[in-house]
Design a protein around this motif. Structure first.
Motif, PDB file in Angstrom:
ATOM      1  N   GLN A   1      30.410 102.813 -52.203  1.00  0.00           N
ATOM      2  CA  GLN A   1      30.841 102.333 -50.891  1.00  0.00           C
ATOM      3  C   GLN A   1      32.309 101.925 -50.955  1.00  0.00           C
ATOM      4  OE1 GLN A   1      29.215  98.639 -49.402  1.00  0.00           O
ATOM      5  NE2 GLN A   1      29.232  99.374 -47.286  1.00  0.00           N
ATOM      6  N   THR A   2      33.061 102.367 -49.976  1.00  0.00           N
ATOM      7  CA  THR A   2      34.490 102.089 -49.976  1.00  0.00           C
ATOM      8  C   THR A   2      35.009 102.097 -48.538  1.00  0.00           C
ATOM      9  OG1 THR A   2      36.612 102.773 -50.912  1.00  0.00           O
ATOM     10  CG2 THR A   2      35.152 104.529 -50.183  1.00  0.00           C
ATOM     11  N   THR A   3      36.230 101.702 -48.359  1.00  0.00           N
ATOM     12  CA  THR A   3      36.880 101.700 -47.045  1.00  0.00           C
ATOM     13  C   THR A   3      38.036 102.685 -47.066  1.00  0.00           C
ATOM     14  OG1 THR A   3      36.275  99.400 -46.627  1.00  0.00           O
ATOM     15  CG2 THR A   3      38.087 100.312 -45.332  1.00  0.00           C
TER      16      THR A   3
ATOM     17  N   THR B   1      34.340 101.855 -43.230  1.00  0.00           N
ATOM     18  CA  THR B   1      33.668 101.514 -44.486  1.00  0.00           C
ATOM     19  C   THR B   1      32.357 102.282 -44.586  1.00  0.00           C
ATOM     20  OG1 THR B   1      34.635  99.304 -44.538  1.00  0.00           O
ATOM     21  CG2 THR B   1      32.645  99.650 -45.843  1.00  0.00           C
TER      22      THR B   1
END
Length: 290
Positions: free
Chosen positions: A253-255, A264
């Motif tokens: 998970q990342t933005t 996100t």
């Protein structure tokens, strides 16, 4: 990506002056649905299929075209076809309260007997048009006329700004009968497959488009970590897969900035093709083509 900047809401139970409506569902009984049962005192305002700026409104008032009524030709004989003049007080752009002011309406009619088939109000002088006569779907407002696209015929209808029909309904041809400018048959391109009949970017949508005779299938493509192109509309996958519930992928998970906005989630370019193939559907729907 488009961002909502203003919002106004018109209650479903909004009625305008006029004769009683919703009295016949096509079987001689009042219409009933969504917790409401006819007949209604007056004409429902809700049920719009087209919108244009109202003449002389400077962009703050609109003409909304009512659709053909309660859902079908058979149950809409007492639904009058109108344009409603509407002034929304947008919360957001206008710092308004989100309400909608119905300022009046233009009633569509054929008092000059230009329609060459029998309409609901055939024997009246005004010959007001109803949802059993036409299914109006689009509108263009010019300086002197209203041009309305209609689905039952299909027809093109010309009215003056008072809603009076100016000429007989103009039949419009079916698209498959039209040739291209060079005289050749047109190419049929299945945009994301048969996206009007199946969820787009699924094998079912592609298969149906092919069966329906599409010459080409037009997919959107995104890349995986190992450089494989897969057919999807967007590269963020948590909306259509169970990736957010998979502990082994929690650290992915990342933005990121997508189309100028921060988002996100989990993105195809951070997964190999084999990893993506292990993703299951979310809510029974998996957009990834595997």
């Amino acid at each position: 990506m488009n961002t909502l900047i203003g919002f106004a809401s018109l209650p479903a139970d909004t009625f305008a002056e006029g004769p009683q409506s919703g009295g016949n569902n096509g079987n001689g009984e009042p219409i009933s649905g969504n917790g409401r049962t006819g007949p209604f005192e007056g004409q429902p305002v809700q049920g719009f299929s087209g919108v244009q700026f109202a003449p002389g409104s400077n962009g703050d008032t609109f003409w909304f075209l009512s659709d053909n009524g309660f859902g079908s030709q058979g149950n809409s004989a007492d639904y009058l076809l109108r344009l409603y003049q509407v002034d929304p007080d947008f919360a957001g752009t206008e710092a308004g309260d989100g309400t909608v002011d119905i300022q009046g309406f233009v009633q569509l009619s054929d008092p000059n007997n230009l329609i060459d088939f029998e309409i609901v109000n055939e024997a009246t002088d005004e010959r007001l048009l109803t949802g059993a006569d036409f299914d109006v779907e689009s509108i263009v407002v010019t300086e002197d006329n209203l041009w309305i696209g209609e689905e039952f015929g299909p027809y093109l209808l010309q009215f003056d700004l008072n809603g009076v029909l100016q000429q007989a309904p103009i039949p419009t041809p079916n698209i498959p009968t039209l040739n291209t400018l060079n005289g050749q048959d047109p190419l049929v391109i299945g945009h994301r497959g048969a996206s009007g009949s199946r969820p787009e970017h699924t094998l079912a949508a592609y298969k149906l488009a092919i069966e329906q005779g599409a010459d080409f299938i037009e997919p959107d493509l995104v890349a995986t970590k190992d450089g494989v192109l897969i057919a999807r509309h967007e590269n963020e996958i948590s909306g259509t897969t169970d990736v957010a519930d998979r502990p082994e992928f929690a650290d992915r998970q990342t933005t990121k900035v997508i189309d100028g906005d921060e988002l996100t989630g989990w993105f195809t370019e951070d997964f190999t093709l084999e990893e993506l193939k292990t993703c299951g559907p979310r809510n029974g729907f998996l957009e990834c083509v595997r």
